[in-house]
Design an enzyme around this catalytic site. Structure first.
Site, PDB file in Angstrom:
ATOM      1  N   ASP A 134      69.034  -6.490  31.860  1.00 17.62           N
ATOM      2  CA  ASP A 134      69.493  -5.200  32.482  1.00 17.62           C
ATOM      3  C   ASP A 134      70.136  -4.829  31.855  1.00 17.62           C
ATOM      4  O   ASP A 134      71.146  -5.372  31.843  1.00 17.62           O
ATOM      5  CB  ASP A 134      69.329  -6.229  34.292  1.00 17.62           C
ATOM      6  CG  ASP A 134      69.843  -4.532  34.947  1.00 17.62           C
ATOM      7  OD1 ASP A 134      69.513  -3.777  34.707  1.00 17.62           O
ATOM      8  OD2 ASP A 134      69.767  -5.026  35.795  1.00 17.62           O
ATOM      9  N   ASN A 151      63.199  11.202  33.496  1.00 15.31           N
ATOM     10  CA  ASN A 151      61.893  12.288  33.403  1.00 15.31           C
ATOM     11  C   ASN A 151      63.216  13.523  32.700  1.00 15.31           C
ATOM     12  O   ASN A 151      63.569  13.441  33.608  1.00 15.31           O
ATOM     13  CB  ASN A 151      60.954  12.798  34.579  1.00 15.31           C
ATOM     14  CG  ASN A 151      61.529  12.556  35.449  1.00 15.31           C
ATOM     15  OD1 ASN A 151      62.317  13.589  35.868  1.00 15.31           O
ATOM     16  ND2 ASN A 151      61.970  11.372  36.838  1.00 15.31           N
ATOM     17  N   GLY A 156      61.435   2.133  36.715  1.00  9.92           N
ATOM     18  CA  GLY A 156      61.452   1.628  35.443  1.00  9.92           C
ATOM     19  C   GLY A 156      63.116   1.385  35.554  1.00  9.92           C
ATOM     20  O   GLY A 156      63.667   1.543  36.367  1.00  9.92           O
ATOM     21  N   VAL A 157      63.772   1.905  34.641  1.00 14.24           N
ATOM     22  CA  VAL A 157      65.202   1.390  33.872  1.00 14.24           C
ATOM     23  C   VAL A 157      65.687   2.698  34.400  1.00 14.24           C
ATOM     24  O   VAL A 157      67.211   2.413  35.070  1.00 14.24           O
ATOM     25  CB  VAL A 157      65.142   1.760  32.239  1.00 14.24           C
ATOM     26  CG1 VAL A 157      64.727   2.834  31.678  1.00 14.24           C
ATOM     27  CG2 VAL A 157      65.972   0.725  32.207  1.00 14.24           C
ATOM     28  N   ASP A 158      65.003   4.275  35.069  1.00 10.56           N
ATOM     29  CA  ASP A 158      65.564   5.035  35.257  1.00 10.56           C
ATOM     30  C   ASP A 158      66.078   4.472  36.877  1.00 10.56           C
ATOM     31  O   ASP A 158      67.196   5.007  37.077  1.00 10.56           O
ATOM     32  CB  ASP A 158      64.301   6.226  35.321  1.00 10.56           C
ATOM     33  CG  ASP A 158      64.910   7.140  35.336  1.00 10.56           C
ATOM     34  OD1 ASP A 158      66.351   8.208  36.023  1.00 10.56           O
ATOM     35  OD2 ASP A 158      64.494   8.387  35.767  1.00 10.56           O
ATOM     36  N   SER A 180      59.830   4.842  26.441  1.00 11.79           N
ATOM     37  CA  SER A 180      58.436   5.100  26.189  1.00 11.79           C
ATOM     38  C   SER A 180      57.676   4.063  26.727  1.00 11.79           C
ATOM     39  O   SER A 180      56.369   4.665  26.520  1.00 11.79           O
ATOM     40  CB  SER A 180      58.100   6.680  25.539  1.00 11.79           C
ATOM     41  OG  SER A 180      58.636   7.640  25.610  1.00 11.79           O
ATOM     42  N   THR A 181      58.127   3.262  26.790  1.00  7.33           N
ATOM     43  CA  THR A 181      56.823   1.516  26.605  1.00  7.33           C
ATOM     44  C   THR A 181      56.766   1.508  27.418  1.00  7.33           C
ATOM     45  O   THR A 181      55.987   0.125  27.892  1.00  7.33           O
ATOM     46  CB  THR A 181      57.673   0.763  25.520  1.00  7.33           C
ATOM     47  OG1 THR A 181      58.696   0.135  26.622  1.00  7.33           O
ATOM     48  CG2 THR A 181      57.986   1.415  23.924  1.00  7.33           C
ATOM     49  N   GLY A 182      57.014   1.724  29.213  1.00  7.62           N
ATOM     50  CA  GLY A 182      56.731   1.311  29.945  1.00  7.62           C
ATOM     51  C   GLY A 182      55.914   1.924  30.930  1.00  7.62           C
ATOM     52  O   GLY A 182      54.815   2.516  30.203  1.00  7.62           O
ATOM     53  N   TYR A 187      54.640   5.607  30.317  1.00 10.50           N
ATOM     54  CA  TYR A 187      54.777   6.369  29.482  1.00 10.50           C
ATOM     55  C   TYR A 187      54.079   6.249  28.441  1.00 10.50           C
ATOM     56  O   TYR A 187      53.693   6.793  27.856  1.00 10.50           O
ATOM     57  CB  TYR A 187      55.993   7.258  29.048  1.00 10.50           C
ATOM     58  CG  TYR A 187      56.890   8.234  30.053  1.00 10.50           C
ATOM     59  CD1 TYR A 187      56.175   8.559  30.835  1.00 10.50           C
ATOM     60  CD2 TYR A 187      57.731   8.543  29.343  1.00 10.50           C
ATOM     61  CE1 TYR A 187      56.607   9.489  31.853  1.00 10.50           C
ATOM     62  CE2 TYR A 187      58.071   9.572  30.470  1.00 10.50           C
ATOM     63  CZ  TYR A 187      58.045  10.079  31.430  1.00 10.50           C
ATOM     64  OH  TYR A 187      58.543  11.178  32.395  1.00 10.50           O
TER      65      TYR A 187
HETATM   66  N1  AR6 Z   1      67.319  -3.355  31.576  1.00  8.09           N
HETATM   67  C1  AR6 Z   1      66.484  -2.671  30.389  1.00  8.09           C
HETATM   68  N2  AR6 Z   1      65.143  -2.101  30.637  1.00  8.09           N
HETATM   69  C2  AR6 Z   1      63.982  -1.849  31.101  1.00  8.09           C
HETATM   70  C3  AR6 Z   1      64.883  -2.070  32.744  1.00  8.09           C
HETATM   71  C4  AR6 Z   1      66.300  -2.388  33.111  1.00  8.09           C
HETATM   72  N3  AR6 Z   1      66.692  -2.955  34.276  1.00  8.09           N
HETATM   73  N4  AR6 Z   1      64.206  -2.120  33.596  1.00  8.09           N
HETATM   74  C5  AR6 Z   1      62.714  -1.068  32.903  1.00  8.09           C
HETATM   75  N5  AR6 Z   1      63.427  -1.955  31.287  1.00  8.09           N
HETATM   76  P1  AR6 Z   1      59.845   2.894  31.605  1.00  8.09           P
HETATM   77  P2  AR6 Z   1      60.133   5.538  30.604  1.00  8.09           P
HETATM   78  C6  AR6 Z   1      62.208  -1.774  30.875  1.00  8.09           C
HETATM   79  O1  AR6 Z   1      58.767   2.990  32.319  1.00  8.09           O
HETATM   80  O2  AR6 Z   1      58.533   3.960  29.774  1.00  8.09           O
HETATM   81  C7  AR6 Z   1      60.215   6.476  35.172  1.00  8.09           C
HETATM   82  O3  AR6 Z   1      59.494   6.511  36.121  1.00  8.09           O
HETATM   83  C8  AR6 Z   1      60.766  -1.566  30.636  1.00  8.09           C
HETATM   84  O4  AR6 Z   1      60.796  -3.084  30.079  1.00  8.09           O
HETATM   85  O5  AR6 Z   1      61.156   2.563  32.788  1.00  8.09           O
HETATM   86  O6  AR6 Z   1      60.180   5.917  28.974  1.00  8.09           O
HETATM   87  C9  AR6 Z   1      61.141   7.584  34.946  1.00  8.09           C
HETATM   88  O7  AR6 Z   1      61.787   8.187  36.095  1.00  8.09           O
HETATM   89  C10 AR6 Z   1      60.053  -1.364  29.712  1.00  8.09           C
HETATM   90  O8  AR6 Z   1      60.419  -1.494  28.185  1.00  8.09           O
HETATM   91  O9  AR6 Z   1      60.781   4.017  31.208  1.00  8.09           O
HETATM   92  C11 AR6 Z   1      60.143   8.320  33.712  1.00  8.09           C
HETATM   93  O10 AR6 Z   1      58.490   9.130  34.573  1.00  8.09           O
HETATM   94  C12 AR6 Z   1      61.381   0.163  29.092  1.00  8.09           C
HETATM   95  O11 AR6 Z   1      62.413  -0.215  30.308  1.00  8.09           O
HETATM   96  C13 AR6 Z   1      58.674   7.462  33.177  1.00  8.09           C
HETATM   97  O12 AR6 Z   1      59.686   6.287  34.022  1.00  8.09           O
HETATM   98  C14 AR6 Z   1      61.251   1.456  28.950  1.00  8.09           C
HETATM   99  O13 AR6 Z   1      60.404   1.544  30.698  1.00  8.09           O
HETATM  100  C15 AR6 Z   1      59.356   6.766  32.460  1.00  8.09           C
HETATM  101  O14 AR6 Z   1      58.847   6.273  31.154  1.00  8.09           O
END
Ligand code: AR6
Length: 204
Positions: A8, A22, A30-32, A143-145, A147
Site C-alpha cells: 500500500d 483525476n 482506487g489509490v487516489d 492509469s492501470t486501474g 483508467y
Molecule cells: N497502493 C498502491 N497501489 C494501489 C493502491 C494503494 N493503496 N490502491 C490501488 N492501487 P487506480 P487509475 C493500484 O484505479 O487507473 C481514481 O478514481 C491499482 O491496483 O487507482 O490511474 C482517480 O480519482 C492500480 O494498479 O488509478 C481517477 O479518477 C493502480 O493503483 C482514476 O481513479 C492505479 O489504479 C484514476 O485511475
C-alpha cells in the site's frame, strides 16, 4: 536506484508518493481514495487551493502538481493524471495477416496519445520531485486501474521513463559531484503480485 515493492503506497516513508489522480484533484476511488483517506482532510483542503487552469481542471492529463503529505509518512504527494485508455480494436479483415506484429501495428495508430500522456506523467512527476529536493519517490501503476491502461504496456513506459530520467540526472555534464550523488530512489509500488511480476520481468 530502482526498487519494486508490493504493498500500500500510503504506508511508505519516502519523500514523495505519486497519486493517480483525476483532473479535478479532489479525490476519487482506487489509490487516489486511499491517499486522501490516509492523509486526512487537510489534503483535500490543499488540493482545493491548487488553481484551476480551466473550470474543473486543476491538473491536466500528463501534468503533475505537488502538495504536502499531511498525515502520510511521505513528505509530499505528487498528483498526476494518467490517460484514460481508449483503444479501439480494429476488426481484422479476411485477407489481412493475423500475426502478432500485424495486430500490434494496427492497434497503435488507434490510440489517442495515451502512451505520450502516460510517459509525461512519469517525467513531470520526477521533475517536480527533483525541484522539491526529493531523494525518494514511489509510483503506483498509473492509469492501470479505473483508467484501464494495459498493465504490461503501462509498465514498459514507466520503466523507460524512470531509467531515462535517472540516466540523465547522473550523467549531465554540468552536474557537480554532489548532484551526481543525489540520485533518486524510485520505487514502483505494486498492489498485486501480477504487477510485481510485470516490473520484475522488465527490470531483470
Ligand atoms: N497502493 C498502491 N497501489 C494501489 C493502491 C494503494 N493503496 N490502491 C490501488 N492501487 P487506480 P487509475 C493500484 O484505479 O487507473 C481514481 O478514481 C491499482 O491496483 O487507482 O490511474 C482517480 O480519482 C492500480 O494498479 O488509478 C481517477 O479518477 C493502480 O493503483 C482514476 O481513479 C492505479 O489504479 C484514476 O485511475
Amino acid at each position: 536506484m530502482i526498487k519494486i515493492i508490493q504493498g500500500d503506497i500510503t504506508t511508505l516513508a519516502v519523500d514523495a508518493i505519486v497519486n493517480a489522480a483525476n483532473q479535478v484533484m479532489l479525490g476519487g476511488g482506487g489509490v487516489d481514495g486511499a491517499i486522501h483517506r490516509a492523509a486526512g482532510p487537510e489534503l483535500y483542503e490543499a488540493c482545493l487551493k491548487v488553481p484551476e487552469v480551466r473550470p474543473g481542471v486543476r491538473c491536466p492529463t500528463g501534468e503533475a502538481r505537488i502538495t504536502t503529505g499531511f498525515k502520510l509518512p511521505a513528505k509530499f504527494v505528487i498528483h498526476t493524471v494518467g490517460p484514460v485508455y481508449r483503444e479501439i480494436t480494429a476488426p481484422c479483415g479476411g485477407s489481412r495477416p493475423m500475426g502478432k506484429r500485424t495486430r500490434r501495428a494496427e492497434r497503435v495508430p488507434r490510440l489517442h496519445g495515451e502512451p505520450e500522456k502516460l510517459a509525461a506523467c512519469y517525467r513531470n512527476s520526477l521533475a517536480l520531485a527533483m525541484e522539491n529536493g526529493c531523494k525518494s519517490i514511489a509510483f503506483p501503476c498509473i492509469s492501470t486501474g479505473i483508467y484501464g491502461y494495459p498493465k504490461e504496456d503501462a509498465a514498459e513506459i514507466a520503466v523507460r521513463e524512470v531509467e531515462e530520467f535517472l540516466a540523465a540526472s547522473t550523467s549531465a555534464p554540468c552536474a557537480t559531484v554532489d548532484e551526481k550523488n543525489a540520485e533518486m530512489d524510485v520505487i514502483f509500488c505494486c498492489f498485486s503480485t501480477h504487477d510485481v511480476a510485470v516490473y520484475e520481468r522488465l527490470l531483470k
